[in-house]
Design an enzyme around this catalytic site. Sequence first.
Site, PDB file in Angstrom:
ATOM      1  N   LYS A   9       0.812  -1.118  -0.040  1.00 26.76           N
ATOM      2  CA  LYS A   9       0.018  -0.193  -0.094  1.00 26.76           C
ATOM      3  C   LYS A   9       0.894   1.260  -0.130  1.00 26.76           C
ATOM      4  CE  LYS A   9      -1.703   1.851   4.059  1.00 26.76           C
ATOM      5  NZ  LYS A   9      -1.471   3.215   4.117  1.00 26.76           N
ATOM      6  N   ASN A  10       1.737   1.203   0.674  1.00 25.10           N
ATOM      7  CA  ASN A  10       2.743   2.521   1.195  1.00 25.10           C
ATOM      8  C   ASN A  10       3.571   2.677  -0.261  1.00 25.10           C
ATOM      9  OD1 ASN A  10       1.286   3.011   3.366  1.00 25.10           O
ATOM     10  ND2 ASN A  10       2.900   2.502   4.807  1.00 25.10           N
ATOM     11  N   VAL A  35       8.341   7.145  16.587  1.00 24.41           N
ATOM     12  CA  VAL A  35       7.980   7.563  15.185  1.00 24.41           C
ATOM     13  C   VAL A  35       6.656   8.676  15.415  1.00 24.41           C
ATOM     14  CG1 VAL A  35       7.595   7.285  12.927  1.00 24.41           C
ATOM     15  CG2 VAL A  35       9.106   5.748  14.123  1.00 24.41           C
ATOM     16  N   ASP A  81       4.581   0.749  11.909  1.00 28.01           N
ATOM     17  CA  ASP A  81       3.163   0.208  11.607  1.00 28.01           C
ATOM     18  C   ASP A  81       2.969  -1.180  12.187  1.00 28.01           C
ATOM     19  OD1 ASP A  81       2.872   2.434  10.261  1.00 28.01           O
ATOM     20  OD2 ASP A  81       3.010   1.553   8.256  1.00 28.01           O
ATOM     21  N   CYS A  88      -5.560   8.083   9.430  1.00 28.44           N
ATOM     22  CA  CYS A  88      -5.261   7.400  10.741  1.00 28.44           C
ATOM     23  C   CYS A  88      -5.047   8.538  11.847  1.00 28.44           C
ATOM     24  CB  CYS A  88      -4.530   6.479  10.622  1.00 28.44           C
ATOM     25  SG  CYS A  88      -4.784   4.848  10.268  1.00 28.44           S
ATOM     26  N   ARG A 140      -4.735  10.458   4.589  1.00 28.98           N
ATOM     27  CA  ARG A 140      -3.575  11.628   4.498  1.00 28.98           C
ATOM     28  C   ARG A 140      -2.605  11.428   3.119  1.00 28.98           C
ATOM     29  NH1 ARG A 140      -0.265  14.222   8.362  1.00 28.98           N
ATOM     30  NH2 ARG A 140       1.944  13.804   7.719  1.00 28.98           N
ATOM     31  N   ARG A 197       0.836  14.659  13.423  1.00 26.66           N
ATOM     32  CA  ARG A 197       1.183  14.351  11.906  1.00 26.66           C
ATOM     33  C   ARG A 197       1.117  15.642  10.994  1.00 26.66           C
ATOM     34  NH1 ARG A 197      -1.318   8.589   9.799  1.00 26.66           N
ATOM     35  NH2 ARG A 197       0.680   8.668   8.728  1.00 26.66           N
ATOM     36  N   PRO A 198       1.979  16.759  11.348  1.00 26.53           N
ATOM     37  CA  PRO A 198       1.964  17.896  10.444  1.00 26.53           C
ATOM     38  C   PRO A 198       2.547  17.663   9.228  1.00 26.53           C
ATOM     39  CG  PRO A 198       3.689  17.727  11.965  1.00 26.53           C
ATOM     40  CD  PRO A 198       2.931  16.607  12.274  1.00 26.53           C
ATOM     41  N   ILE A 199       2.523  18.647   8.236  1.00 30.68           N
ATOM     42  CA  ILE A 199       3.189  18.729   7.041  1.00 30.68           C
ATOM     43  C   ILE A 199       3.918  19.742   6.801  1.00 30.68           C
ATOM     44  CG2 ILE A 199       1.192  17.380   5.717  1.00 30.68           C
ATOM     45  CD1 ILE A 199       0.107  20.358   5.151  1.00 30.68           C
ATOM     46  N   ASP A 200       4.824  20.014   8.063  1.00 31.99           N
ATOM     47  CA  ASP A 200       5.647  21.334   7.600  1.00 31.99           C
ATOM     48  C   ASP A 200       6.910  20.900   6.962  1.00 31.99           C
ATOM     49  OD1 ASP A 200       5.903  19.383   9.940  1.00 31.99           O
ATOM     50  OD2 ASP A 200       7.680  20.755  10.642  1.00 31.99           O
ATOM     51  N   LEU A 201       7.285  19.879   6.970  1.00 31.69           N
ATOM     52  CA  LEU A 201       8.580  19.318   6.052  1.00 31.69           C
ATOM     53  C   LEU A 201       8.433  19.411   4.730  1.00 31.69           C
ATOM     54  CD1 LEU A 201       9.748  16.659   8.619  1.00 31.69           C
ATOM     55  CD2 LEU A 201      10.487  18.832   8.356  1.00 31.69           C
ATOM     56  N   ARG A 241      -8.774  -0.333   4.439  1.00 29.43           N
ATOM     57  CA  ARG A 241      -7.804   0.667   4.055  1.00 29.43           C
ATOM     58  C   ARG A 241      -6.545  -0.101   3.691  1.00 29.43           C
ATOM     59  NH1 ARG A 241      -6.285   5.165   7.634  1.00 29.43           N
ATOM     60  NH2 ARG A 241      -5.032   5.588   5.910  1.00 29.43           N
TER      61      ARG A 241
HETATM   62  C1  UD1 Z   1       4.254   6.927   6.257  1.00 30.81           C
HETATM   63  C2  UD1 Z   1       3.388   5.799   6.071  1.00 30.81           C
HETATM   64  C3  UD1 Z   1       2.940   5.116   7.633  1.00 30.81           C
HETATM   65  C4  UD1 Z   1       3.762   5.094   8.449  1.00 30.81           C
HETATM   66  C5  UD1 Z   1       4.861   6.122   8.333  1.00 30.81           C
HETATM   67  C6  UD1 Z   1       6.371   5.938   9.295  1.00 30.81           C
HETATM   68  C7  UD1 Z   1       2.548   6.037   3.715  1.00 30.81           C
HETATM   69  C8  UD1 Z   1       1.266   6.401   3.061  1.00 30.81           C
HETATM   70  N1  UD1 Z   1       2.162   6.036   5.030  1.00 30.81           N
HETATM   71  O1  UD1 Z   1       3.353   8.111   6.725  1.00 30.81           O
HETATM   72  O2  UD1 Z   1       2.236   3.951   7.156  1.00 30.81           O
HETATM   73  O3  UD1 Z   1       3.433   4.923   9.639  1.00 30.81           O
HETATM   74  O4  UD1 Z   1       5.206   6.610   7.005  1.00 30.81           O
HETATM   75  O5  UD1 Z   1       6.785   5.088   8.751  1.00 30.81           O
HETATM   76  O6  UD1 Z   1       3.478   5.656   3.332  1.00 30.81           O
HETATM   77  N2  UD1 Z   1       6.402  14.631  10.316  1.00 30.81           N
HETATM   78  C9  UD1 Z   1       6.490  15.922  10.750  1.00 30.81           C
HETATM   79  N3  UD1 Z   1       6.373  17.093   9.711  1.00 30.81           N
HETATM   80  C10 UD1 Z   1       6.055  16.760   8.226  1.00 30.81           C
HETATM   81  C11 UD1 Z   1       5.993  15.069   8.238  1.00 30.81           C
HETATM   82  C12 UD1 Z   1       6.189  14.266   9.193  1.00 30.81           C
HETATM   83  O7  UD1 Z   1       6.842  16.386  11.899  1.00 30.81           O
HETATM   84  O8  UD1 Z   1       5.795  17.371   7.427  1.00 30.81           O
HETATM   85  C13 UD1 Z   1       6.430  13.746  11.676  1.00 30.81           C
HETATM   86  C14 UD1 Z   1       5.035  13.086  11.674  1.00 30.81           C
HETATM   87  O9  UD1 Z   1       4.279  13.675  12.630  1.00 30.81           O
HETATM   88  C15 UD1 Z   1       5.619  11.731  12.357  1.00 30.81           C
HETATM   89  C16 UD1 Z   1       6.713  11.447  11.900  1.00 30.81           C
HETATM   90  O10 UD1 Z   1       7.140  12.752  11.087  1.00 30.81           O
HETATM   91  O11 UD1 Z   1       5.789  11.834  13.734  1.00 30.81           O
HETATM   92  C17 UD1 Z   1       6.872  10.386  10.625  1.00 30.81           C
HETATM   93  O12 UD1 Z   1       5.926  10.834   9.567  1.00 30.81           O
HETATM   94  P1  UD1 Z   1       6.092  10.323   8.191  1.00 30.81           P
HETATM   95  O13 UD1 Z   1       7.188   9.546   7.848  1.00 30.81           O
HETATM   96  O14 UD1 Z   1       5.915  11.437   7.347  1.00 30.81           O
HETATM   97  O15 UD1 Z   1       4.675   9.520   7.731  1.00 30.81           O
HETATM   98  P2  UD1 Z   1       3.688   9.517   6.703  1.00 30.81           P
HETATM   99  O16 UD1 Z   1       4.507   9.834   5.483  1.00 30.81           O
HETATM  100  O17 UD1 Z   1       2.719  10.017   6.966  1.00 30.81           O
END
Ligand code: UD1
Length: 433
Positions: free
Chosen positions: A22-23, A334, A312, A117, A93, A122-126, A404
Amino acid sequence: MEMIVIEGGRKLSGRVRIGGAKNAALPVLAGALLTGGKVQLEAVPTLDDVTTMLEVLVHLGAAVETESGGALTLTTAELVNSEAPYELVRRMRASFLVMGPLLARQGVARIALPGGCAIGARPIDLHLKGFSAMGAEVVAGYGYVEARAERLRGAEIYLDFPSVGATENLMMAATLAEGNTVIENAAREPEIVDLATFLNALGARVRGAGTDTIRIEGVPELQGGRHRIIPDRIEAGTYLMAAGAAGGEVTIENVVCRHLEPVVAKAREAGLEIQVESGTGEGGNETLRVCSDGCPRAADIITLPYPGFPTDLQPPWMALMAVSSGRAVITENVFEDRFRHVEELRRLGAKVRVQGRMAEVAGVPQLCGARVKATDLRGGAALVVAGLAAGGVTEIGYVHHLDRGYANLEENLRLLGAAVGRQDVPLPEADTA
Ligand code: UD1
């Protein structure tokens, strides 16, 4: 309400075949937007998250042809929208992954802030910092993020955390940027490598995926191409833990063992016997033979970005440890709030104490079936693992979370000899409000 009903306490025996990841499929599908050419994909899993991503792509202008056996053809001759609406993004997401491709190909993207989930902030700042570094103007407000750039410029980007999604989004955006991009402290997950392989099949120049430094040389455009999605290491790990907790002998086909190294190492520490056989079938992937008496030893885990133990699989591991012969400490590094399944596992008799990012699991000889609800996708998987090991009947509600991410879950478990079905059960009064 639909529920998965498990009559637990039976040993598992037989074979299960793992599907495409899936991922890996979700970012690859988003990446298909980068080209006007024909993209042919194989081993795309049949999952609700994939359906949601395809709905997003069709909304943006993709034509999708679904063939049998997980084959898909996508053509996005022209992008007809720059906006991914809330109704679609809130369901998943990962829909946010279309931002990089949209921005790179048409210079503008407007995406609703993501859902998915509930496992922490789970921010998107990065993601956004990276797009800004590549010259995009990013504005967030009213539940949407909008980014614009006539043409993105290559940039040096350092990720504060090796975020999987941010690495993927920025890598895709950089393929069509002017000049070179370097992503430092990039995520190293196998799904990142799979995405890079796919992008390169379309004519992108991505090097270093799988290491913490990814270099992308921008090209003016990408062509069509063909790609096969890698097997799902999380699905494989879930069946491995189900076999460990319920006991029995299970053969898990179509895995890449290298991707499962931390999981196999910990499972062996917990006393599971695991043999690896090289694969002969399609793709030449491997097979795992798992043998367990259903009484695992306690083994601590710490979740970390790849190649650490995957977050996961933390919830299913907790279910395995719930029937262990000792005390295991689980540290979640994580996500900051990924213990929502604990309360539900306790309803099945698990003894778990949570303190901040740590959970201590004291194994019990036997869990007891009860009515529980899936709190999120992998939390739901933990309940399935626990329900298979528990005596009596376990009814798991909120199964949409499981749909999902797990294809053919009940069929696969039935093939392994489990007594599992899906039933419409009247809602308890408290839940109908
Ligand atoms: C992906 C996987 C999810 C898995 C996760 C970690 C997919 C579709 N989903 O989720 O199944 O659990 O990787 O292996 O591939 N973070 C920030 N800022 C950001 C982005 C992330 O602070 O801009 C933080 C998140 O809050 C979290 C950590 O980084 O604490 C890891 O998140 P991330 O690796 O981005 O996970 P996803 O890509 O959402």
